[in-house]
Design a protein around this motif. Structure first.
Motif, short mmCIF file in Angstrom:
data_model
loop_
_atom_site.label_atom_id
_atom_site.label_comp_id
_atom_site.label_asym_id
_atom_site.label_seq_id
_atom_site.Cartn_x
_atom_site.Cartn_y
_atom_site.Cartn_z
N SER A 117 32.63 57.83 41.75
CA SER A 117 32.16 56.65 40.99
C SER A 117 33.34 55.82 40.50
CB SER A 117 31.29 57.10 39.81
OG SER A 117 30.14 57.78 40.27
N ARG A 118 34.37 56.55 40.05
CA ARG A 118 35.55 55.82 39.57
C ARG A 118 36.23 55.08 40.71
NH1 ARG A 118 36.21 60.50 36.38
NH2 ARG A 118 37.68 61.38 37.89
N ARG A 119 36.32 55.71 41.86
CA ARG A 119 36.94 55.05 43.01
C ARG A 119 36.13 53.83 43.46
NH1 ARG A 119 37.94 60.43 44.69
NH2 ARG A 119 36.16 60.35 46.10
N ARG A 120 34.81 54.00 43.43
CA ARG A 120 33.95 52.89 43.81
C ARG A 120 34.12 51.71 42.84
NH1 ARG A 120 29.55 55.38 43.60
NH2 ARG A 120 29.56 56.15 45.76
N GLY A 121 34.20 52.03 41.57
CA GLY A 121 34.39 50.97 40.56
C GLY A 121 35.73 50.26 40.73
N ILE A 122 36.74 51.08 41.01
CA ILE A 122 38.07 50.48 41.23
C ILE A 122 38.06 49.59 42.46
CG2 ILE A 122 40.47 50.99 41.77
CD1 ILE A 122 40.16 53.55 40.09
N LEU A 123 37.40 50.07 43.50
CA LEU A 123 37.33 49.29 44.73
C LEU A 123 36.59 47.98 44.53
CD1 LEU A 123 37.91 49.11 47.75
CD2 LEU A 123 35.77 50.36 48.18
N VAL A 124 35.46 48.07 43.83
CA VAL A 124 34.70 46.84 43.55
C VAL A 124 35.52 45.89 42.70
CG1 VAL A 124 32.68 45.93 42.34
CG2 VAL A 124 32.46 47.96 43.78
N ALA A 125 36.22 46.44 41.71
CA ALA A 125 37.05 45.59 40.86
C ALA A 125 38.16 44.94 41.66
CB ALA A 125 37.63 46.42 39.70
N ALA A 126 38.74 45.74 42.58
CA ALA A 126 39.81 45.18 43.42
C ALA A 126 39.29 44.08 44.31
CB ALA A 126 40.45 46.30 44.25
N VAL A 127 38.11 44.32 44.92
CA VAL A 127 37.53 43.29 45.78
C VAL A 127 37.24 42.02 44.99
CG1 VAL A 127 35.52 42.70 47.18
CG2 VAL A 127 36.61 44.95 47.44
N VAL A 128 36.67 42.23 43.81
CA VAL A 128 36.37 41.06 42.95
C VAL A 128 37.65 40.33 42.58
CG1 VAL A 128 35.48 40.36 40.71
CG2 VAL A 128 34.23 42.03 42.09
N ALA A 129 38.70 41.10 42.26
CA ALA A 129 39.97 40.48 41.90
C ALA A 129 40.54 39.69 43.07
CB ALA A 129 40.95 41.56 41.43
N VAL A 130 40.48 40.32 44.28
CA VAL A 130 40.99 39.62 45.47
C VAL A 130 40.20 38.35 45.71
CG1 VAL A 130 41.24 39.77 47.96
CG2 VAL A 130 41.95 41.69 46.53
N VAL A 131 38.88 38.43 45.57
CA VAL A 131 38.04 37.25 45.78
C VAL A 131 38.38 36.18 44.75
CG1 VAL A 131 35.69 36.37 45.70
CG2 VAL A 131 36.18 38.50 46.90
N LEU A 132 38.54 36.61 43.49
CA LEU A 132 38.88 35.64 42.45
C LEU A 132 40.25 35.03 42.70
CD1 LEU A 132 37.57 37.46 39.25
CD2 LEU A 132 36.54 35.51 40.44
N ILE A 133 41.20 35.86 43.11
CA ILE A 133 42.53 35.33 43.40
C ILE A 133 42.46 34.38 44.59
CG2 ILE A 133 44.84 35.94 44.21
CD1 ILE A 133 44.58 38.54 42.60
N GLY A 134 41.70 34.78 45.62
CA GLY A 134 41.55 33.89 46.78
C GLY A 134 40.90 32.58 46.40
N LEU A 135 39.87 32.68 45.56
CA LEU A 135 39.23 31.43 45.09
C LEU A 135 40.20 30.60 44.28
CD1 LEU A 135 35.68 32.75 44.08
CD2 LEU A 135 36.25 31.29 46.02
N GLY A 136 40.99 31.28 43.45
CA GLY A 136 41.99 30.54 42.66
C GLY A 136 43.02 29.85 43.53
#
Length: 409
Positions: free
Chosen positions: A24-43
């Motif tokens: 669960s922790r790995r999944r959360g980290i992965l989702v957070a990383a994906v969201v961060a990458v998407v946000l950075i890409g959008l930025g």
């Protein structure tokens, strides 16, 4: 008998819980990383929409073709290839001897023209006075000639009257003589009376001849008087052209003044040509393509060298047509120069009127019907806004590669 390999049920439940937690922790980290990458890409994407850049750009400047304005012999060359010069620095000297002589000739011609003009201006009042005096004299001569003609005509009338009187006297004297001839033969009258009649007849005949001669002289006098009258009238007509003579002299004076101006212009041109023997740098820059040497004969307009100006530099950036949607004159530009590694400030001043392919030497023409769409590029001019402070040592050169970034939002 219980299986020794099978763990007890409470232990199995604890192990599954321990395994699910890390997942669960790995999944959360992965989702957070994906969201961060998407946000950075959008930025990054959103930030990229604020500017447009291209690497198809270079520094441009003026390449001044230094040439001779006159023909001459090269006496001295002051510069070498790739030498930095300032505006007004001497570059080449031509032999000034021929042009110095031309200046002296022009000065002499100007002095002569000024003397002629002065004489022509002085003659204007002289002609005015003389023509006025001649007109008055001619009028008096005409009046006197007419009076002489009238007097001669009166004398002719008197001479004719004397001729008539002499003819009458001669007729009487000849008649008396004819009557006395038979009388003297018959001794009716004395010889003395007859001699007196003969003398009277001869005298009356001579008087008649004299009267006729006087009449002829009077006629000749009239002819001479009329000729003088005609001559006086001709002189009067000539004197009456005084305004035209004055105008003609005034025109000559103006022509002489125009010749002075022409001579002055020729002198100015001769001095200009003499000044052209000293060729100086028209602007700050670097000497390239030097082709002039000492003792070389050059002609008017012959190119001697190329001067790369370092004062008025600008950027020509070829942007894609899709990048011009929000681009317009006046927008700020940051120019990165590869050779110096520095950024310079600029501003868009012009957007090209056509694409680079249209402005090329051989514009593309599709005559086969096979068409492939190609993104076109349009030249955009970017002027530096503070180059004097940003590049005090003139490190920039025409042709250097640059990367301009235009802020469009």
């Amino acid at each position: 008998m219980a299986d020794p390999t099978t763990p007890p049920e409470p232990n199995e439940s604890v192990s599954e819980t321990e395994i699910e937690a890390p997942r669960s922790r790995r999944r959360g980290i992965l989702v957070a990383a994906v969201v961060a990458v998407v946000l950075i890409g959008l930025g990054v994407w959103w930030h990229s929409t604020y500017s447009e850049d291209t690497d198809d750009a270079q520094v441009n400047g003026h390449l001044i073709q230094v040439s001779s304005r006159i023909a001459g012999h090269v006496a001295k060359v002051y510069v070498d290839e790739n030498q930095l010069v300032k505006a007004g620095d001497p570059i080449v000297d031509l032999d000034p001897s021929d042009y110095q002589v031309a200046v002296e000739n022009a000065e002499a011609a100007l002095a002569s023209a000024k003397a002629n003009a002065a004489a022509a201006r002085v003659n204007v009042p002289i002609i005015t006075i003389n023509t006025g005096s001649n007109l008055r004299s001619a009028d008096a001569d005409v009046t006197g000639a007419r009076a002489t003609v009238a007097q001669a005509e009166e004398q002719l009338d008197a001479a004719k009257a004397r001729v008539e009187q002499a003819e009458a006297n001669n007729v009487k004297a000849q008649s008396d003589l004819e009557r006395y001839k038979p009388l003297v033969e018959k001794d009716v009258i004395s010889k003395q009376q007859f001699d007196a009649a003969v003398a009277a007849a001869a005298s009356s005949k001579a008087a008649l001849a004299d009267s006729r001669a006087s009449e002829q002289a009077a006629e000749d006098a009239i002819r001479v008087a009329r000729e003088r009258e005609t001559q006086a009238q001709a002189m009067q007509k000539y004197a009456q052209t005084a305004p035209q003579q004055i105008a003609a002299q005034d025109a000559k004076a103006k022509q002489a003044e125009a010749q002075v101006e022409q001579a002055q212009a020729q002198l100015d041109q001769a001095k200009l040509n003499l000044g052209y023997t000293k060729i100086v740098a028209p602007a700050d820059g670097i000497v390239t393509r030097k082709s002039v040497e000492i003792d070389q004969n050059v002609s008017s307009g012959q190119n001697l060298m190329t001067l790369v100006s370092l004062q008025d530099l600008w950027i020509t950036a070829n942007f894609k047509e899709t990048q011009l949607r929000r681009m317009q004159a006046g927008q700020a530009v940051v120019v990165h120069i590869d050779s110096t590694g520095k950024d310079y400030s600029g501003r868009i001043t012009q957007i090209g009127g056509a694409t680079g392919s249209v402005l090329s030497l051989f514009p593309p023409e599709n005559a086969t019907g096979n068409y492939v769409k190609v993104v076109q590029r349009v030249p955009v001019r970017v002027d530096f806004t503070n180059l004097a402070k940003e590049d005090p040592n003139h490190q920039l050169r025409p042709g250097l590669s640059v990367e301009p970034k235009v802020r469009v939002k």
